[in-house]
Design a protein around this motif. Structure first.
Motif, PDB file in Angstrom:
ATOM      1  N   ALA A 180       0.817  -1.207   0.000  1.00  0.00           N
ATOM      2  CA  ALA A 180       0.000   0.000   0.000  1.00  0.00           C
ATOM      3  C   ALA A 180       0.854   1.262   0.000  1.00  0.00           C
ATOM      4  O   ALA A 180       0.532   2.247  -0.686  1.00  0.00           O
ATOM      5  N   HIS A 181       1.943   1.246   0.765  1.00  0.00           N
ATOM      6  CA  HIS A 181       2.823   2.416   0.811  1.00  0.00           C
ATOM      7  C   HIS A 181       3.416   2.702  -0.572  1.00  0.00           C
ATOM      8  O   HIS A 181       3.423   3.858  -1.026  1.00  0.00           O
ATOM      9  N   ASN A 224       0.760   4.055  -2.930  1.00  0.00           N
ATOM     10  CA  ASN A 224       0.414   5.440  -2.594  1.00  0.00           C
ATOM     11  C   ASN A 224       1.462   6.415  -3.123  1.00  0.00           C
ATOM     12  O   ASN A 224       1.126   7.476  -3.661  1.00  0.00           O
ATOM     13  N   GLN A 259       1.242   6.756  -6.899  1.00  0.00           N
ATOM     14  CA  GLN A 259       0.099   7.592  -7.281  1.00  0.00           C
ATOM     15  C   GLN A 259       0.337   9.057  -6.934  1.00  0.00           C
ATOM     16  O   GLN A 259       0.028   9.949  -7.738  1.00  0.00           O
ATOM     17  N   ASP A 260       0.900   9.312  -5.757  1.00  0.00           N
ATOM     18  CA  ASP A 260       1.148  10.702  -5.352  1.00  0.00           C
ATOM     19  C   ASP A 260       2.121  11.400  -6.293  1.00  0.00           C
ATOM     20  O   ASP A 260       1.958  12.579  -6.610  1.00  0.00           O
TER      21      ASP A 260
END
Length: 389
Positions: free
Chosen positions: A119-120, A123, A126-127
């Motif tokens: 997940a990290h 994220n 995507q960021d």
């Protein structure tokens, strides 16, 4: 005379010494650990290299065949994970040898926190709007870790690949055949011994496991579990994310600056926090202690330095090769000043357990094989072995 913990209610004796026998056999001969619960991810795409540079603290710009131990940080400089990242070439399309275009990386992350790692990374991708893909192959692959002085001899019975230091050095990876099965072999260790991790298709995992155990019989190979692995890794001084390495610890505080490309101009997430810590000093520093008294430590015991509390134990275990309990905890200056090696290396330490202050010995380096000879297959130096008889 080498001591062992007493047979008493202070130690869960049966479980402890079963794992102790496994740990010592790993130190003396060889042990096989099933690490299939690890997360196994592939990072590919046009921006895979840019993403890897930003996400991972260590220098990942290596040619295919290299494996790097690294951290991932959050924006506060805290450690989100420690893991291995292998630079790989496009392959035949199998789960262990995927086909892709451009740069590709294989990530092996601790299984208990694999989804958090996944997940990290997603994220951050995507960021930052990286054109990169993260593929989870955790269910399609298993991991068998063969560790110990005899590990090379065992694997040489099963493969024609050259496993010498010259052709298969520490922190490298290769696609090899093991009893006719394609396997990605990583020369890494979490126990401080000569060894390899075999990352294999789930369909082939049982066949490879049975072949390794059969070949290892004459070399003294044993199955070993996670109690043994925890003991071995604490004894060697390897970090345990969630215990002595957490989201609120930075690599510098955990004495893992070697995992950070701070001498490079390549930016990475959390770098600015580490640069600030270098300039202003650290408020805590991870320290290693051993105690001679044969009692267990469970964590959260207070650390005393010169009669003042300076921290608490984060993780502890019994080291069977050195015959002592080993503990790790962060030490702070009770006066509120920065902490450095001069501060932690001086003073008299005690660990408080159930109201009793136990004299403790501070270690600047790992109390076991501080020179790291064993991971290179150098077994010339002897060390104390704890008999469980």
């Amino acid at each position: 005379m080498i001591r062992r913990p007493p047979r008493s209610t202070l130690f869960p004796y049966t479980t402890l010494f079963r794992s102790g026998e496994e740990a010592l056999q790993c130190r003396k001969r060889a042990a096989l650990f099933n690490m299939s619960y690890f997360g196994k991810f592939y990072l590919t795409g046009p921006d895979a290299m840019l993403a890897a540079d930003w996400i991972f603290t260590n220098d990942i710009a290596k040619p295919p065949g290299h494996t790097v131990y690294t951290c991932m940080l959050n924006k506060h400089g805290g450690v989100e994970a420690d893991l291995t990242v292998s630079t790989i070439e496009s392959g035949s399309g199998g789960s262990c040898d995927p086909f892709f275009e451009g740069k590709g990386y294989y990530l092996a992350a601790a299984g208990g926190y694999a989804f958090q790692n996944y997940a990290h990374i997603l994220n951050v991708i995507q960021d930052q709007k990286f054109k990169a893909e993260l593929v989870d192959c955790s269910e399609q692959m298993g991991v068998l870790s063969v560790q110990g002085p005899e590990s090379r001899n065992i694997l040489m019975e099963l493969t024609d690949a050259d496993l010498s230091n010259e052709n298969f050095p520490v922190y490298s990876n290769r696609m090899i055949d093991v009893v006719g099965r394609r396997v990605r072999a990583l020369r890494v260790t979490f126990v401080g011994e000569l060894g390899w991790e075999l990352h294999v298709s789930s369909d082939d995992c049982l066949d490879v496991y049975q072949a390794v155990m059969h070949a290892g019989r004459k070399y003294g190979l044993v199955n070993a579990g996670y109690l043994a692995m925890d003991s071995l890794s604490v004894e060697k001084g390897y970090r345990h994310w969630h215990a002595d390495l957490r989201l609120d610890d930075t690599p510098l505080e955990a004495r893992m600056g070697f995992t950070c490309k701070l001498n490079s101009s390549v930016p990475f997430l959390g770098r600015d926090v580490l640069i600030k810590q270098q300039k202003e000093g650290l408020r805590k520093l991870l320290c290693c202690f051993t105690i001679d008294k044969a009692i267990p430590l469970l964590g959260l015991e207070a650390i005393w330095r010169n009669g003042r509390v300076v921290g608490h134990v984060r993780v502890a275990d019994y080291g069977f090769a050195i015959g002592r309990t080993v503990a790790y905890g962060y030490v702070s200056n009770p006066d509120g000043k920065p902490v450095d090696l001069d501060f932690v290396c001086t003073g008299t330490y005690e660990l408080e357990r159930m109201g009793e202050l136990i004299p403790a010995t501070f270690h600047l380096k790992s109390p076991f094989d501080a020179s790291n000879k064993r991971i290179f297959g150098n077994y010339e130096d002897s060390f104390p072995l704890l008999s469980t008889q």
